[in-house]
Every structure is written in C-alpha cells, then in structure tokens.
Write an enzyme that holds these catalytic residues in place. Sequence first.
Site, PDB file in Angstrom:
ATOM      1  N   CYS A  78     -20.150 103.666 -11.441  1.00 22.93           N
ATOM      2  CA  CYS A  78     -19.284 102.524 -11.716  1.00 22.93           C
ATOM      3  C   CYS A  78     -18.543 102.138 -10.433  1.00 22.93           C
ATOM      4  CB  CYS A  78     -18.290 102.907 -12.802  1.00 22.93           C
ATOM      5  SG  CYS A  78     -16.956 101.726 -13.020  1.00 22.93           S
ATOM      6  N   CYS A  82     -15.289  95.067 -11.720  1.00 21.74           N
ATOM      7  CA  CYS A  82     -15.675  94.027 -12.685  1.00 21.74           C
ATOM      8  C   CYS A  82     -14.596  93.737 -13.718  1.00 21.74           C
ATOM      9  CB  CYS A  82     -16.946  94.439 -13.416  1.00 21.74           C
ATOM     10  SG  CYS A  82     -18.009  95.510 -12.486  1.00 21.74           S
ATOM     11  N   THR A 169     -10.110 101.571 -15.652  1.00 19.72           N
ATOM     12  CA  THR A 169     -11.076 101.753 -14.562  1.00 19.72           C
ATOM     13  C   THR A 169     -10.503 101.265 -13.231  1.00 19.72           C
ATOM     14  OG1 THR A 169     -12.914 101.532 -16.095  1.00 19.72           O
ATOM     15  CG2 THR A 169     -13.385 101.059 -13.790  1.00 19.72           C
ATOM     16  N   GLU A 236     -10.940 106.430 -14.099  1.00 21.98           N
ATOM     17  CA  GLU A 236     -10.116 105.880 -15.178  1.00 21.98           C
ATOM     18  C   GLU A 236      -8.760 106.582 -15.225  1.00 21.98           C
ATOM     19  OE1 GLU A 236     -13.385 106.248 -15.312  1.00 21.98           O
ATOM     20  OE2 GLU A 236     -13.945 104.176 -15.736  1.00 21.98           O
ATOM     21  N   HIS A 271     -17.114  91.142 -20.276  1.00 20.63           N
ATOM     22  CA  HIS A 271     -17.291  92.527 -19.837  1.00 20.63           C
ATOM     23  C   HIS A 271     -18.536  93.177 -20.448  1.00 20.63           C
ATOM     24  CE1 HIS A 271     -15.963  95.675 -17.352  1.00 20.63           C
ATOM     25  NE2 HIS A 271     -15.858  96.544 -18.341  1.00 20.63           N
ATOM     26  N   TYR A 275     -22.808  95.213 -18.703  1.00 15.19           N
ATOM     27  CA  TYR A 275     -23.473  96.514 -18.853  1.00 15.19           C
ATOM     28  C   TYR A 275     -24.995  96.440 -18.731  1.00 15.19           C
ATOM     29  CZ  TYR A 275     -19.279  99.229 -19.752  1.00 15.19           C
ATOM     30  OH  TYR A 275     -18.093  99.890 -19.606  1.00 15.19           O
ATOM     31  N   CYS A 278     -24.826  96.552 -14.451  1.00 18.06           N
ATOM     32  CA  CYS A 278     -24.428  97.786 -13.749  1.00 18.06           C
ATOM     33  C   CYS A 278     -25.187  99.013 -14.247  1.00 18.06           C
ATOM     34  CB  CYS A 278     -22.917  98.001 -13.831  1.00 18.06           C
ATOM     35  SG  CYS A 278     -22.285  98.497 -15.451  1.00 18.06           S
ATOM     36  N   GLU A 422     -19.262 106.800 -21.445  1.00 10.24           N
ATOM     37  CA  GLU A 422     -18.763 105.533 -20.896  1.00 10.24           C
ATOM     38  C   GLU A 422     -19.675 104.383 -21.351  1.00 10.24           C
ATOM     39  OE1 GLU A 422     -17.290 102.339 -18.684  1.00 10.24           O
ATOM     40  OE2 GLU A 422     -19.361 103.000 -18.543  1.00 10.24           O
TER      41      GLU A 422
HETATM   42 FE1  SF4 Z   1     -17.871  99.932 -14.141  1.00 11.06          FE
HETATM   43 FE2  SF4 Z   1     -19.976  98.648 -15.177  1.00 11.06          FE
HETATM   44 FE3  SF4 Z   1     -17.486  98.274 -16.149  1.00 11.06          FE
HETATM   45 FE4  SF4 Z   1     -18.221  97.328 -13.735  1.00 11.06          FE
HETATM   46  S1  SF4 Z   1     -19.015  96.702 -15.746  1.00 11.06           S
HETATM   47  S2  SF4 Z   1     -16.310  98.343 -14.252  1.00 11.06           S
HETATM   48  S3  SF4 Z   1     -19.532  98.989 -13.015  1.00 11.06           S
HETATM   49  S4  SF4 Z   1     -18.705 100.186 -16.208  1.00 11.06           S
HETATM   50 FE    FE Z   2     -16.816 100.543 -17.827  1.00 10.34          FE
END
Ligand code: SF4
Ligand code: FE
Length: 485
Positions: A78, A82, A169, A236, A271, A275, A278, A422
């Site tokens: 991560c 974001c 995060t 986190e 958000h 996923y 990433c 996560e």
């Molecule tokens: Fe982390 Fe993925 Fe969330 Fe971006 S979208 S903060 S990389 S878990």
């Molecule tokens: Fe996350």
Amino acid sequence: MGEKVDSIVDHPMFKPHIASVAMTYELAQDPKYYDLMTAESHLTGERINRFTHIHQSTQEIMTKVRMLRLMGQKTGTCFQRCVGFDALNTLYAVTYDMDEKLGTDYHQRFKKYLRRVQGEDLMVAGAMTDTKGDRGRRPHKQDDPDLYLHVVEKRDEGIIVKGAKNHITGAVNSHEIIALPTRAMAEEDKDYAVTFATPVDAEGITLVLGRQTNDTRRLDGEIDPGNTRYAILGGEALIIYDDVFVPRERIFMCGEHAFTGPLVQIFSSHHRVNYGGCKVGVADVVIGATKRIAEVNGVDGAYHIRDKLSEMVHLAETCWACSLTCAHEGLRTPSGACVVDPLLANVVKLNVTRFAYEWMRLAQDIAGGAIITLPSERDYNHPIIGKYMEKYYSTKKDIPTETRIRLFRLIENMAVGAGLPEALHGAGSPATLKIMIERSIDIEEKKALAETIAGIREDKHFQNIWGMDEGEYFKEFRENRRITK
Ligand code: SF4
Ligand code: FE
C-alpha cells in the site's frame, strides 16, 4: 510500542512506510510516467502530481486506476496516498453542492486549500473511520460522546473537535489530515457532521501506529521482512483529537448532516474502485514471485502449476477489468468533478475481498510450507547453522540458496501477512458492500423484464433496467449523465 517518536524519518519502524509514499513522488519525476503520474490542474493550469488532482473526465479516473496498478507493481504494498486523493475529489463535489443548495462558502474555501495542496504537492491522509463504540447505536446515543469525532465548541474563528479516527492509512507520514464523517448522520447527530483539515502535527493530535504481522522483522535485517524496502501495509494509525482547534478556513462541513450521505457514498465509491488497481499491481508481484519459486523448486513445468498461475492471472485481471469499467461508466457531478459508477465500485471491492484470498491461497499452495517454517535470517548468517541452511535449502547448482530464501519471504509477506484482512476490510467490509449493491439496483425493473419475457406483463416496449426505453436512455447517457470520451 510505548515509545514517543520525535522524528519518524530517523526511526526504522517508519522508514518502509515513508519509502512507499516516496514512490508517489519519485515516479512523478520520471519522464516515462509523466502522463500517468502527473496531470494538469484545472485550477492553475500547472502540472501537478496526480495524487492531488480533481478528475476532469472519466478517462482521467481510468488513468488513476492505471497509476495505482503501476504503484502496486513498484512497491508490492500500500502506498497510502489514495485516501486523501479520494477525500479531495469527494469534497470538491460535495462542497459545491452544499454551496449551491445552502448558500455557504465551503467550495471557495476548499478550492483555496486545494490550490495549496497541489502547489506544494502535499500528502493528505483521509481520516474517515470513527472508533464507533456500540455499533447498534447512532453517534449521539453512545455512552461516551467521543466515540465518534464531533464538534465540542463553536467560536467565530473556528471550532474545537474531540474524538478519534481509527485505521488511518499513511497518517503518521502525511503532511495534512482531512477528517470526514464515517456514516450518514441524522439531525440529532449534526455535531458529528464535520469535515476539516489539520496539519498532521496540529496541537492536540496524537498518532498511535498500529501493529501488523511481522512488523518488527524490519529491525532484524533485510531478508526476513520479505519486502526489502517497503512496509507490509500502509502504516495505519489511531488518530486522537484531544480538543483540537480548527480555524474557519479549514472547515468544509459543520452541521450540514443531509450532505453526509452523499459524501460517504462518493468517497467510498472512489476508494473502492482503487482496489482493482493497487491490489492488482500487488498481485502482479506475487504472481511473478510464485512463478519464480516454482522454477527454483523445479516444478514450473507441471500442468497443475501452470493452471494455478493462469487462475491467479484470471482473478487479478477480473478485478482490473471491473475497476476500469467502473471508472469508464462514471458520471460528471455539477461541480465538474467526475465520479465513478457507484454500483460497480461496490462490485469491484466485493470481488477483491474474495479473489485476493484466492490468488494468495494459490501462491501459498505453489510456494510450499517453507513460507511459514523457514529459519531466520540470523540463522542464515550464523557461521555454523548458515552452512547447513545453504546446503539443505538449495535446489539446483545455478540457483543461489539466498534467492530461494528471499522468494519464500516475499511470498510469506504478501500471501500470509496483513494484506489479506486489508483487502477484506479496507474501503469497506463485505456486508457494507452488499448493502450498497442492494441499494444501487432497481430490482423492480428486473422483475418487470422477467415478467415481460414470461408473458405475465403485457408490456411490448423494450424496457431496460434503467426504466427508460433504449432511445431515452442513450440520450441521457450522452447528454446529461455520462461523459463523451
Ligand atoms: Fe493503500 Fe490501495 Fe487504499 Fe491506496 S487504495 S491507500 S494503495 S489500500
Ligand atoms: Fe486500504
């Protein structure tokens, strides 16, 4: 771990988290990634880091998803930036609507703040999740009023807030933190309908870094953490706001509870689509590591190994396809900022909650039990034991034993570590996603389709699930709701 840390950049527990975020700055300087990592600010016309940009088209949201996959590939973890990125895009749209409907001046305030974030290329953490106390009760019904972050005092020059945000995060190594309400608030909860930005070190803020599986291995050496440069997750933290003063110009919502629902929906949709970017980038790394360990172990030619690798790719690319489509099917809000399709955003994330477990299960399957039984790096470096490890963990003459050990550790890090919970809970747990899916569809229209086909309903006109005839739907698609590419 009970220690007050004055300088996070000098502390080994924080370095891997900082290195992950640093990649968002590093790649933005690389001409190879200019189009992906940077964008033209619609406010100033300047070239800015894409992580501070407001999406001006659905194409740009697709570019964001591509950027996130690249970042996942480069870090294997991560990279944290974001959440604040999504908070900026959400507030741009929601403050505009608030000003239109209520005559407030939040949007102008927010644009001023955004100019600074873009101009100084700041990392903004998005702090949404409250500690929530008793989940069966609304914020104002909690035994302790601080279990959701709220306004305790209003002054002419600003507000005082108290409470905490959990699982945030990247908070410790951010410049700024934007706090957002965690749920739709009713009239009685209006003190909890508050959105504002503070510097990370504002007076009254305390950050407590969370523990993650094998996190102290980074104190032991380079091999045992598995990912040699970056952290397992996003660092986190629990953010405690102890009577923190927020000046007026940093407040973007204060009491307008009716706008908390749209805010939460836009933010979570933004958000959730991430996923499929990433996590798929991270999957690319784990697929590569799994293929390599199969070669090192001498099993890469076996049919079942090739089949499992194809399965891993299929699962990852399914999430990727869903994210790109979700971005492509986005809408333009009245503010001009574009948002993703809310139904598909929840579908993306629901797929990730399942498929990430499956591709990581296959990585564990192919790698073998050594990912959880391998002796430590210290043993490998030991003058007597190390020789035995060198001998008994070897497979073929041309492959150094250390290569095999490093691959085991990397797969352990990615497939056994904290990344899986996560993938399950980050951006929304499965039950939340299903509720949002239920709310996003029109089941009555689907019933009407079935009844028409079954001859129960005498409706000869073509009806689609949007409840319009085909012509009307596409007209709206082109002219009002969707962006022409
Ligand atoms: Fe982390 Fe993925 Fe969330 Fe971006 S979208 S903060 S990389 S878990
Ligand atoms: Fe996350």
